[in-house]
Design a protein around this motif. Structure first.
Motif, PDB file in Angstrom:
ATOM      1  N   SER A 112      34.684  -1.172 -34.459  1.00 59.91           N
ATOM      2  CA  SER A 112      34.316  -0.386 -35.635  1.00 59.91           C
ATOM      3  C   SER A 112      33.898   1.028 -35.247  1.00 59.91           C
ATOM      4  N   TRP A 113      33.077   1.133 -34.214  1.00 59.56           N
ATOM      5  CA  TRP A 113      32.575   2.438 -33.766  1.00 59.56           C
ATOM      6  C   TRP A 113      33.716   3.338 -33.294  1.00 59.56           C
ATOM      7  N   ARG A 167      35.766   4.667 -36.281  1.00 64.04           N
ATOM      8  CA  ARG A 167      34.970   5.599 -37.093  1.00 64.04           C
ATOM      9  C   ARG A 167      34.745   6.938 -36.385  1.00 64.04           C
ATOM     10  N   ASN A 168      34.821   6.918 -35.040  1.00 68.02           N
ATOM     11  CA  ASN A 168      34.660   8.162 -34.274  1.00 68.02           C
ATOM     12  C   ASN A 168      35.996   8.663 -33.718  1.00 68.02           C
ATOM     13  N   LEU A 181      35.651  -3.085 -42.964  1.00 65.12           N
ATOM     14  CA  LEU A 181      35.907  -2.362 -41.728  1.00 65.12           C
ATOM     15  C   LEU A 181      37.355  -2.531 -41.284  1.00 65.12           C
ATOM     16  N   THR A 201      39.611  -0.394 -43.555  1.00 65.78           N
ATOM     17  CA  THR A 201      39.488   1.043 -43.277  1.00 65.78           C
ATOM     18  C   THR A 201      40.153   1.421 -41.957  1.00 65.78           C
ATOM     19  N   SER A 202      39.973   0.596 -40.925  1.00 64.01           N
ATOM     20  CA  SER A 202      40.589   0.898 -39.630  1.00 64.01           C
ATOM     21  C   SER A 202      42.111   0.830 -39.705  1.00 64.01           C
ATOM     22  N   GLU A 214      29.381   8.837 -35.346  1.00 71.84           N
ATOM     23  CA  GLU A 214      28.876   7.682 -36.095  1.00 71.84           C
ATOM     24  C   GLU A 214      28.045   6.798 -35.172  1.00 71.84           C
ATOM     25  N   ASP A 265      26.049  -0.893 -36.666  1.00 70.39           N
ATOM     26  CA  ASP A 265      26.380  -0.905 -38.088  1.00 70.39           C
ATOM     27  C   ASP A 265      25.299  -1.693 -38.837  1.00 70.39           C
TER      28      ASP A 265
END
Length: 373
Positions: A365-366, A369-370, A296, A299-300, A6, A10
């Motif tokens: 966030s990164w 997502r990864n 975010l 989701t995390s 990702e 963002d």
């Protein structure tokens, strides 16, 4: 075959911030050019300083983007202690710089920094790491609550002594929210709330100017040339804009009527020049940022990245609370607090720390997502 990584940036979060930053530069110039020319002989004085601060912000943001979130989990207390030490320095005569009766700045060469802006980033960061490390203790006993309440109170006391009541209110509000999400009980949080209101009551009762401001707030028209002057002129600016505004650069209140027009009260000048249309654009940007941050965080959390989730939530709350308080002050909903509007107001320490908080958020966030631990 490896999964595609990702992007670190963002777009859904950065696009509205880019729009707000553009608005900021435009209206810092518009709201400050008159006073800048009168005081410094240069209508671009404050704009030039803000552009330099923004350049530093982008460099700092680029650096913090590459610091792993695990670093903050391990060294959150160290960062907090360092920032608290810097905050305490402003209270030392000869080191701290006094303006308008408040000791809130430190001079580092040609640059003045405001340590309260630094502490607003690193206190929430520490509290997030504490909630993760001491979750069971925080949920089951008072022992786990003593340390964060003591640290928050000490920092609140330092801000209180400057005095900086607006940032004191923000930090206590953030601390209460983070500890509640982190597992603290309502009975425990009531103690922190009581400490805050004790500070607030003392600040108001023993400061005649502050007491007068609070009492006159109930009827802002009884002292139009005194304690109510700033509020009245902010309201005049806000109302004059109407639906479409007077036009960019056409404010009348910036002609020495509204003090702090490019800092605490830039929102009123913005409304005066852009009206309801401008208000709608700015609110759309702010709401998009908040929506993205909370999305975010949600989701995390679902992916079991609880520290990342709490970190993103804390910065979302910081952003929301300060934005709401500044707008409420400009619209006369609450008494004046001396708070900047995030990513909009003139303020070098403010814009730098806002972008550092943004970088930490983007990194958090990164990583989730990864799937980076």
């Amino acid at each position: 075959m490896t999964n595609k990584k990702e992007n670190l940036l963002d777009i859904a979060l950065l696009a509205p911030i880019l729009i707000i930053t553009t608005i900021s530069l435009l209206f810092i110039y518009s709201s400050s050019n008159v006073i800048a020319y009168a005081d410094y002989g240069n209508p671009f004085f404050f704009l030039q300083r803000q552009i330099i601060a923004l350049s530093i912000s982008l460099i700092a943001c680029s650096i913090f983007l590459f610091i792993p979130i695990s670093f903050y989990r391990r060294h959150g207390l160290t960062l907090l202690l360092l920032s608290t030490f810097v905050l305490a320095l402003v209270l030392i005569p000869g080191i701290g710089i006094e303006r308008n009766g408040a000791m809130r700045w430190l001079a580092i060469g040609p640059i003045n920094i405001q340590p309260s802006e630094i502490i607003k980033v690193f206190l929430p960061l520490y509290l997030c790491s504490y909630c993760l490390r001491r979750k069971e203790q925080l949920e089951s006993s008072w022992r786990g609550f003593i340390k964060p309440i003591a640290i928050t109170t000490i920092i609140g006391l330092l801000l209180f002594l400057e005095p900086d009541y607006g940032n004191t209110a923000i930090l206590f509000s953030i601390a209460i929210c983070i500890l509640f999400i982190g597992g603290a009980r309502v009975s425990q949080l009531s103690i922190l709330t009581l400490i805050f209101f004790t500070f607030l009551s003392i600040a108001i009762y023993f400061n005649p100017e502050r007491l007068d401001r609070v009492l006159s707030f109930a009827n802002p028209w009884d002292d139009m040339r005194g304690s109510d002057y700033q509020l009245i002129n902010a309201l005049i600016a806000s109302v004059q804009g109407g639906f479409s505004g007077l036009g960019i650069g056409e404010s009348t209140q910036k002609y020495f009527f509204l003090p702090e027009a490019h800092t605490d009260f830039i929102f009123s000048i913005y409304l005066e020049e852009t009206g309801f249309i401008g208000f709608s654009i700015l609110m759309a940007c702010y709401l998009t940022i908040l929506w993205r941050l909370f999305k975010l965080a949600e989701t995390s959390s679902k992916k079991n990245y609880f520290f990342n989730s709490l970190l993103i939530t804390s910065f979302a709350l910081l952003f929301f609370i300060q934005t709401a308080l500044n707008i409420f002050v400009n619209l006369g909903v609450i008494p004046t607090k001396g708070l900047t509007l995030p990513f909009i107001s003139y303020g070098r320490s403010s814009v730098i720390m806002n972008f550092i908080a943004l970088a930490i958020t983007l990194r958090a966030s990164w990583e989730f997502r990864n799937k980076i631990k």
